[in-house]
Design an enzyme around this catalytic site. Structure first.
Site, PDB file in Angstrom:
ATOM      1  N   THR A  83      40.639  43.847  34.147  1.00 15.60           N
ATOM      2  CA  THR A  83      41.746  44.411  34.764  1.00 15.60           C
ATOM      3  C   THR A  83      42.528  45.282  33.790  1.00 15.60           C
ATOM      4  O   THR A  83      42.572  44.913  32.624  1.00 15.60           O
ATOM      5  CB  THR A  83      42.848  43.575  35.526  1.00 15.60           C
TER       6      THR A  83
ATOM      7  N   VAL B   2      40.952  39.623  47.749  1.00 15.78           N
ATOM      8  CA  VAL B   2      41.945  40.344  46.911  1.00 15.78           C
ATOM      9  C   VAL B   2      42.530  39.130  46.264  1.00 15.78           C
ATOM     10  O   VAL B   2      42.678  38.060  46.435  1.00 15.78           O
ATOM     11  CB  VAL B   2      43.074  40.772  47.780  1.00 15.78           C
TER      12      VAL B   2
HETATM   13  N1  ASP Z   1      43.170  39.231  37.844  1.00 16.86           N
HETATM   14  C1  ASP Z   1      41.925  40.140  38.582  1.00 16.86           C
HETATM   15  C2  ASP Z   1      41.394  39.367  39.745  1.00 16.86           C
HETATM   16  O1  ASP Z   1      41.606  38.294  39.938  1.00 16.86           O
HETATM   17  C3  ASP Z   1      40.758  39.971  37.719  1.00 16.86           C
HETATM   18  C4  ASP Z   1      40.893  40.211  36.378  1.00 16.86           C
HETATM   19  O2  ASP Z   1      42.145  40.688  35.794  1.00 16.86           O
HETATM   20  O3  ASP Z   1      40.114  39.883  35.582  1.00 16.86           O
HETATM   21  O4  ASP Z   1      40.980  40.136  40.824  1.00 16.86           O
END
Ligand code: ASP
Length: 390
Positions: A235, A264
């Site tokens: 992300t 989500v």
């Molecule tokens: N936080 C994001 C999610 O869980 C993924 C990530 O940051 O790696 O969709």
């Protein structure tokens, strides 16, 4: 970085199981407060004197924004618009086909469809916008901004979000790159038990070799093997404060690879993947979203800063709550990683990670530009080692 020695003590106590019965997140902080004469307690929570070594303007992000922080800083110098600045950092990452955790080229869900999540918060107007499981639109953060600015809603999801974006002039496109499509086919090959071979079978190797039928594609094999065996998250979160102390934040992602359609994570959830309070500061998160949602991490970090904690300590407090949810069981905590990022209104930044190291065994960092240059700064880790092997 203050209280580092104490923190290390707390962490090793947790690791050794000493803390499991008596210590709580607040317990660890209470211990720290005792040795800090500038701290005091109100309603059971510690209040400390505000840190004063911040610099404005300042912009921070997850490490994948490092090379775009200059663009964000230029916006802060030119116009001071903090929302423009954070979008200047994350939009090129969303556009980049080689970043397979965000936007175009992000790894798809189990149906081979890329579904993106994002949200924005604008401090000066106290407004926010969010989009979840949007398809075909490579810049969900910009869509979230349009929701914030042109509607009185805050959160659109799925088909409605895609339709809204197209109506607003965003161009629909196929978000799967050749590489992410082949990785998905390889994942499908190993995960469908009845009609495809498993990852460790000779048939899988043959199938992968057939998929990777050019020298360029062949070079992708180690990466494909890795993402098939260990579904990655990833992300970008970005937070900015301008010279006047105005703030904005954004978080954007393609979420967990191979997720169930419609899943989500925390990224588009105001109060989890992002929270900005113009009076205090902003916070965001990357990593295992489900764990962050359970503690409303973004909001928790900002509330801790409101009570006087430094950004780094506030991030660590949020991680303490996650650890507490697992009763300090490192064998289960090892299954994921989670990072928090925080920037307060004075331009003081800090970030904490559940685990110290990335997949390569090196310690992990976040990106900071405080007016001089963009640089990588290490996270304050809770545990030594690498987490995230599903
Ligand atoms: N936080 C994001 C999610 O869980 C993924 C990530 O940051 O790696 O969709």
């Amino acid at each position: 970085m203050e209280n580092w020695t104490r923190r290390k003590f707390c962490v090793s106590a947790v690791a050794g199981g000493i803390a499991a019965s008596a210590s709580s997140a607040f317990g660890a902080i209470a211990a720290k407060a005792e040795e800090n004469p500038s701290s005091k307690f109100v309603n059971g929570n510690v209040l400390r004197t505000a840190a004063t070594n911040g610099k404005r303007p300042c912009i921070i992000s997850a490490l994948n924004g490092l090379h775009h922080l200059d663009a964000g800083m230029q916006v802060l110098h030119a116009t001071g618009d903090t929302m423009d600045a954070v979008l200047a950092v994350v939009t090129p990452v969303e556009d980049d086909p080689n970043d397979n955790t965000v936007g175009y080229g992000g790894l798809p869900n189990e149906d081979g469809v890329v579904q993106l999540d994002a949200c924005v918060m604008h401090g000066p107007t106290r407004k926010c916008g969010a989009v979840g499981a949007i398809e075909k639109i490579k810049n969900p953060a910009k869509v979230a901004r349009v929701i914030m600015e042109r509607t009185n809603h805050t959160f659109l999801v799925g088909e409605g979000a895609t339709k809204f974006a197209i109506d607003e002039g965003f161009n629909p496109m196929n978000l799967l790159t050749d590489k992410s499509r082949l990785a998905w086919l390889a994942w499908k090959a190993q995960s469908s038990k009845d009609w495809r071979p498993g990852l460790d079978s000779p048939e899988f190797n043959k199938e992968l070799a057939e998929l990777l039928d050019t020298p360029e594609r062949e070079a992708w094999a180690p990466w494909i093997r890795h993402v098939v065996a260990h579904p990655p998250t990833g992300t970008i979160n970005c937070l900015a404060v301008n010279e006047k102390g105005e703030m904005s934040g954004v978080t954007t992602t393609s979420g967990l690879a191979w997720k169930i359609s419609g899943r989500v994570g925390d990224s588009p959830i105001i109060g989890a993947g992002l929270f900005v309070d113009q009076e205090v500061g902003g916070a965001g998160s990357t990593g295992r979203g489900e764990e962050n949602i359970k503690i409303a991490g973004g909001h928790t970090v900002v509330e801790m800063m409101r009570r006087g904690m430094s950004p780094a300590d506030a991030c660590m407090e949020a991680l303490h709550r996650v650890v507490h949810n697992y009763e300090f069981d490192k064998s289960r905590l090892k299954l994921f990683d989670l990072q928090f990022y925080a920037l307060n209104k004075d331009g003081v930044h800090g970030a904490a990670s559940l685990w110290s190291d990335g997949e390569d065994g090196h310690s992990i960092s976040y990106a900071v530009h405080d007016g001089t240059e963009a640089k990588a700064v290490p996270f304050t880790p809770m545990f030594q080692g690498h987490g995230g092997d599903y």
